[in-house]
Design a protein around this motif. Structure first.
Motif, mmCIF file in Angstrom:
data_model
loop_
_atom_site.group_PDB
_atom_site.id
_atom_site.type_symbol
_atom_site.label_atom_id
_atom_site.label_comp_id
_atom_site.label_asym_id
_atom_site.label_seq_id
_atom_site.Cartn_x
_atom_site.Cartn_y
_atom_site.Cartn_z
ATOM 1 N N LEU A 32 10.090 3.823 9.879
ATOM 2 C CA LEU A 32 9.856 4.926 8.956
ATOM 3 C C LEU A 32 9.680 6.230 9.705
ATOM 4 C CD1 LEU A 32 9.346 5.882 6.076
ATOM 5 C CD2 LEU A 32 6.944 5.303 6.375
ATOM 6 N N TYR A 33 10.549 7.195 9.415
ATOM 7 C CA TYR A 33 10.452 8.523 10.018
ATOM 8 C C TYR A 33 9.476 9.394 9.232
ATOM 9 C CZ TYR A 33 14.561 7.450 12.851
ATOM 10 O OH TYR A 33 15.424 6.883 13.745
ATOM 11 N N GLY A 34 8.898 10.352 9.938
ATOM 12 C CA GLY A 34 8.006 11.297 9.294
ATOM 13 C C GLY A 34 8.783 12.399 8.592
ATOM 14 N N LYS A 35 8.059 13.169 7.814
ATOM 15 C CA LYS A 35 8.642 14.331 7.148
ATOM 16 C C LYS A 35 7.664 15.490 7.270
ATOM 17 C CE LYS A 35 9.512 12.454 3.100
ATOM 18 N NZ LYS A 35 9.982 12.351 1.691
ATOM 19 N N ILE A 36 8.200 16.661 7.577
ATOM 20 C CA ILE A 36 7.368 17.841 7.688
ATOM 21 C C ILE A 36 6.908 18.260 6.294
ATOM 22 C CG2 ILE A 36 7.298 20.281 8.356
ATOM 23 C CD1 ILE A 36 7.403 18.469 10.725
ATOM 24 N N GLY A 37 5.588 18.391 6.122
ATOM 25 C CA GLY A 37 5.050 18.899 4.867
ATOM 26 C C GLY A 37 5.146 17.947 3.708
ATOM 27 N N GLN A 38 5.606 16.734 3.923
ATOM 28 C CA GLN A 38 5.713 15.762 2.843
ATOM 29 C C GLN A 38 5.286 14.399 3.361
ATOM 30 O OE1 GLN A 38 9.444 15.771 0.832
ATOM 31 N NE2 GLN A 38 8.835 14.231 -0.666
ATOM 32 N N PRO A 39 3.973 14.161 3.378
ATOM 33 C CA PRO A 39 3.472 12.901 3.931
ATOM 34 C C PRO A 39 3.900 11.709 3.087
ATOM 35 C CG PRO A 39 1.728 14.099 2.811
ATOM 36 C CD PRO A 39 2.904 15.014 2.870
ATOM 37 N N ASP A 40 3.927 10.559 3.711
ATOM 38 C CA ASP A 40 4.367 9.329 3.068
ATOM 39 C C ASP A 40 3.183 8.430 2.765
ATOM 40 O OD1 ASP A 40 7.368 9.517 3.315
ATOM 41 O OD2 ASP A 40 6.782 9.761 5.408
ATOM 42 N N LYS A 41 3.222 7.792 1.606
ATOM 43 C CA LYS A 41 2.301 6.694 1.324
ATOM 44 C C LYS A 41 3.006 5.397 1.695
ATOM 45 C CE LYS A 41 -0.556 8.472 -2.440
ATOM 46 N NZ LYS A 41 -0.850 8.362 -3.885
ATOM 47 N N ILE A 42 2.309 4.579 2.432
ATOM 48 C CA ILE A 42 2.882 3.325 2.914
ATOM 49 C C ILE A 42 1.904 2.210 2.559
ATOM 50 C CG2 ILE A 42 3.686 2.084 4.957
ATOM 51 C CD1 ILE A 42 3.806 5.083 6.173
ATOM 52 N N TYR A 43 2.428 1.115 2.023
ATOM 53 C CA TYR A 43 1.591 -0.003 1.597
ATOM 54 C C TYR A 43 1.887 -1.207 2.474
ATOM 55 C CZ TYR A 43 0.891 3.090 -2.318
ATOM 56 O OH TYR A 43 0.584 4.190 -3.084
ATOM 57 N N VAL A 44 0.838 -1.725 3.101
ATOM 58 C CA VAL A 44 0.976 -2.845 4.029
ATOM 59 C C VAL A 44 0.163 -4.019 3.496
ATOM 60 C CG1 VAL A 44 0.696 -3.627 6.407
ATOM 61 C CG2 VAL A 44 1.180 -1.211 5.941
ATOM 62 N N GLU A 45 0.828 -5.148 3.340
ATOM 63 C CA GLU A 45 0.123 -6.325 2.835
ATOM 64 C C GLU A 45 -0.926 -6.785 3.834
ATOM 65 O OE1 GLU A 45 2.667 -9.485 1.689
ATOM 66 O OE2 GLU A 45 1.088 -10.558 0.602
ATOM 67 N N LEU A 46 -2.075 -7.192 3.311
ATOM 68 C CA LEU A 46 -3.188 -7.608 4.147
ATOM 69 C C LEU A 46 -2.754 -8.703 5.117
ATOM 70 C CD1 LEU A 46 -6.167 -6.649 4.076
ATOM 71 C CD2 LEU A 46 -6.706 -8.761 2.854
ATOM 72 N N HIS A 47 -3.145 -8.548 6.378
ATOM 73 C CA HIS A 47 -2.870 -9.486 7.471
ATOM 74 C C HIS A 47 -1.407 -9.498 7.906
ATOM 75 C CE1 HIS A 47 -6.933 -10.951 7.317
ATOM 76 N NE2 HIS A 47 -6.809 -11.281 6.043
ATOM 77 N N GLN A 48 -0.632 -8.534 7.438
ATOM 78 C CA GLN A 48 0.746 -8.387 7.919
ATOM 79 C C GLN A 48 0.829 -7.168 8.834
ATOM 80 O OE1 GLN A 48 3.090 -10.730 7.211
ATOM 81 N NE2 GLN A 48 1.437 -11.776 6.138
ATOM 82 N N ASN A 49 1.963 -7.007 9.509
ATOM 83 C CA ASN A 49 2.151 -5.856 10.388
ATOM 84 C C ASN A 49 2.672 -4.674 9.590
ATOM 85 O OD1 ASN A 49 1.409 -7.523 12.498
ATOM 86 N ND2 ASN A 49 3.518 -7.926 13.137
ATOM 87 N N SER A 50 2.266 -3.495 9.996
ATOM 88 C CA SER A 50 2.759 -2.279 9.350
ATOM 89 C C SER A 50 4.212 -2.038 9.761
ATOM 90 C CB SER A 50 1.918 -1.077 9.774
ATOM 91 O OG SER A 50 2.267 -0.656 11.089
#
Length: 338
Positions: A32-50
């Motif tokens: 996942l790449y970043g974005k300037i001025g537009q942050p991302d919400k990311i959902y990671v399942e418990l006990h899994q890797n991001s």
């Protein structure tokens, strides 16, 4: 203020095998790449890797970068360094292993690099900041609310109570090997007028099929979290009970023209509704987490969830993610999260 503003916009990333990535910022799965001025919400399942968070935007990744340096700041506003849980590469890529509730929050990376004018060798330092809002989530626990109807000879007498208890025992025996059981059973007797059949008496029966019968943890085989197992079991339990009542309808229609018993299943009366619940410290919020609306997302700071409700309640004294209690119990301090 900046850390609060990151909640205003989001892009969902879901783990492979759970859902396909929805962000156009992915060039391959799990990155996942970043974005300037537009942050991302990311959902990671418990006990899994991001997913792998990349400290630059996609456009910049296609260009030559001179003397890049990367600085990652974690949810506790401290500089992140690699350890057995957090992996940071020399190219600024970050991945969190075995994600847990306290690891939720704002991850910020500052990329510094130089631009060099060829003709003068003049150097200029450029800095860019990328924000990623990361939340732990888990799948909801399923249960099923069911309702059926049976005819009865009369609303008076003990036979209805006896039938009700026997029916519950039959249903429990059907699903006991799945660590499921019937809870909150109830019934009421009503007089129902049916066109061309006159007035008859019916038992309106309601109950819930729950996957947490005594000893249910034994089905987890030592797993820390076993929503997959309990949800698989409750689906089987639902199917068995539906088959049981379908068989009652079959008996009704294939009784070889014999006189029907006074108590029999009312065909097409079975109603089934799935109920979701979240474990303590997690809740659902379609407004805040629209891209993970069906998920049980970790309760944010200033909220908590003490039971298996699906809503995180407000508690202003809570400063962490995944709170299961509120240090203050004043009614003014506890409200449902908007």
């Amino acid at each position: 203020v900046m850390r609060t503003c990151v909640l205003l916009s989001a892009v969902l990333w879901c783990l492979t095998g759970v859902q396909c990535p929805r962000s156009t910022l992915f060039n391959k799965k799990g990155f996942l790449y970043g974005k300037i001025g537009q942050p991302d919400k990311i959902y990671v399942e418990l006990h899994q890797n991001s997913p792998v968070l990349i400290c630059m935007d996609f456009k910049l990744s296609k260009k030559e970068i001179v003397d890049p340096t990367y600085l990652w700041i974690g949810p506790n506003e401290k500089t992140l360094t690699g350890n057995n849980r957090i992996n940071i590469t020399e190219t600024g890529q970050l991945m969190v292993k075995d994600f847990l509730e306290p690891l939720s929050g704002l991850y910020t990376c500052t990329l510094s690099y130089k631009t060099v004018k060829a003709e003068t060798q003049e150097e200029k330092t450029v800095k860019k900041r990328y924000d990623f809002m990361v939340f732990a989530y888990r799948e909801p626990d399923y249960s099923y609310q069911m309702a059926v109807r049976f005819t009865t000879k009369s609303c008076i007498g003990r036979y209805n109570d006896v039938f009700f208890r026997v029916l519950k025992k039959i249903l429990d025996s059907l699903i006991s090997d799945l660590s499921c059981h019937v809870i909150e059973p109830s019934y009421k007797c009503h007089s129902v007028e049916i066109p061309e059949h006159g007035l008859i008496h019916e038992l309106f029966i309601a109950f819930q099929v729950n996957p947490f019968a005594p000893g249910w943890k034994g089905a987890c085989n030592g797993s820390v979290d076993c929503e997959d197992t309990t949800n698989h079991n409750i689906l089987q339990a639902r199917d068995r009970i539906e088959d049981f009542f379908r068989s009652q309808a079959y008996i009704f229609y294939h009784n070889f023209n014999k006189t029907l018993p006074a108590m029999h299943f009312v065909d097409h009366s079975l109603q089934v509704v799935r109920l979701d619940s979240c474990r303590p410290g997690f809740g659902k919020n379609e407004r805040l987490h629209s891209n993970c609306a069906s998920c049980c997302v970790v309760c944010s700071p200033a909220t908590f969830s003490p039971d298996v409700n699906v809503i995180c309640q407000t508690c202003f004294s809570v400063l962490t993610y995944g709170a299961k209690s509120c240090p203050q119990t004043s009614n003014k301090n506890q409200q449902y999260e908007d």
